[in-house]
Design an enzyme around this catalytic site. Structure first.
Site, PDB file in Angstrom:
ATOM      1  N   HIS A 186       0.816  -1.290  -0.105  1.00 41.88           N
ATOM      2  CA  HIS A 186       0.079   0.214  -0.067  1.00 41.88           C
ATOM      3  C   HIS A 186       0.971   1.034   0.004  1.00 41.88           C
ATOM      4  O   HIS A 186       2.076   1.165   0.434  1.00 41.88           O
ATOM      5  CB  HIS A 186      -0.898  -0.058   1.336  1.00 41.88           C
ATOM      6  CG  HIS A 186      -2.090  -1.030   1.101  1.00 41.88           C
ATOM      7  ND1 HIS A 186      -2.923  -1.225   2.073  1.00 41.88           N
ATOM      8  CD2 HIS A 186      -2.221  -2.202   0.479  1.00 41.88           C
ATOM      9  CE1 HIS A 186      -3.743  -2.173   1.925  1.00 41.88           C
ATOM     10  NE2 HIS A 186      -3.265  -2.826   0.830  1.00 41.88           N
ATOM     11  N   GLU A 236       1.104   3.620   1.943  1.00 45.34           N
ATOM     12  CA  GLU A 236       1.829   4.099   3.320  1.00 45.34           C
ATOM     13  C   GLU A 236       2.978   3.291   3.406  1.00 45.34           C
ATOM     14  O   GLU A 236       4.148   3.645   4.088  1.00 45.34           O
ATOM     15  CB  GLU A 236       0.832   3.602   4.449  1.00 45.34           C
ATOM     16  CG  GLU A 236      -0.566   4.805   4.218  1.00 45.34           C
ATOM     17  CD  GLU A 236      -1.617   4.002   3.421  1.00 45.34           C
ATOM     18  OE1 GLU A 236      -2.574   4.458   4.003  1.00 45.34           O
ATOM     19  OE2 GLU A 236      -1.321   3.268   2.637  1.00 45.34           O
ATOM     20  N   CYS A 289      -5.661   1.872   5.932  1.00 45.15           N
ATOM     21  CA  CYS A 289      -6.362   0.410   6.342  1.00 45.15           C
ATOM     22  C   CYS A 289      -5.801   0.009   7.624  1.00 45.15           C
ATOM     23  O   CYS A 289      -4.897   0.769   8.280  1.00 45.15           O
ATOM     24  CB  CYS A 289      -6.107  -0.699   5.195  1.00 45.15           C
ATOM     25  SG  CYS A 289      -4.594  -1.365   5.218  1.00 45.15           S
ATOM     26  N   CYS A 307      -2.072  -0.808   7.693  1.00 47.14           N
ATOM     27  CA  CYS A 307      -1.398   0.283   7.504  1.00 47.14           C
ATOM     28  C   CYS A 307      -1.275   1.248   8.796  1.00 47.14           C
ATOM     29  O   CYS A 307      -0.125   1.708   9.126  1.00 47.14           O
ATOM     30  CB  CYS A 307      -1.484   1.360   6.243  1.00 47.14           C
ATOM     31  SG  CYS A 307      -1.280   0.421   4.739  1.00 47.14           S
TER      32      CYS A 307
END
Length: 161
Positions: free
Chosen positions: A98, A100, A128, A131
């Site tokens: 992701h 991040e 999410c 993360c």
């Protein structure tokens, strides 16, 4: 707990993403987006300025066939972007890539892990749960997101890490 701020930029983010899609793709565009702020800049103006940089990362991810989510880490002391990332899960076939996580890896590689404790994360979509837990692990104090993640949000959208 990671302190999160959901700025009311949801429609603004998507308007900027549409505008960015039509923009000329040159390094000068990114420089304009990140142009220094005046001393009189309000918190909202600063948030919008850095959210535009995150939207640019989302645009790059979208152009690469990824889910269009992007982020930037801003050093709160210097006011400079020190890390950026866009989703990279499709290309790498790795569900943990992701935006991040991509940006965290970049910041740690360039500056070491402790610098993240003085950073603010601007991300187009609420992180999410995975993360959000990673952000907590590295000691990040603040997240500013453009839209809530009502399916997997870890900063209050579904669960508060």
């Amino acid at each position: 707990m990671v302190r999160s701020v959901h700025v009311s930029l949801f429609s603004h983010c998507f308007s900027l993403l549409r505008m960015a899609k039509d923009a000329v793709d040159t390094p000068a565009v990114a420089d304009i987006i990140l142009a220094g702020a005046s001393v009189e800049e309000s918190r909202e103006e600063r948030d919008i300025r850095f959210m535009r940089a995150a939207i640019r990362e989302a645009q790059v991810a979208m152009e690469d066939g990824e889910v269009p989510v992007g982020c930037v880490f801003v050093d709160r002391e210097s006011g400079k972007v020190i890390g950026r990332g866009g989703n990279n899960t499709n290309r790498t076939r790795n569900g943990t890539r992701h935006c991040e996580m991509v940006a965290i890896d970049t910041v740690i590689e360039l500056y070491g892990p402790t610098v993240l404790q003085r950073c603010r994360l601007y991300v187009t979509l609420e992180p999410c749960i995975m993360c959000a837990a990673a952000l907590l692990q590295v000691g990040l104090a603040e997240v500013v997101f453009g839209a809530p993640n009502t399916r997997f949000g870890g900063c209050g959208g579904v669960f508060s890490v």
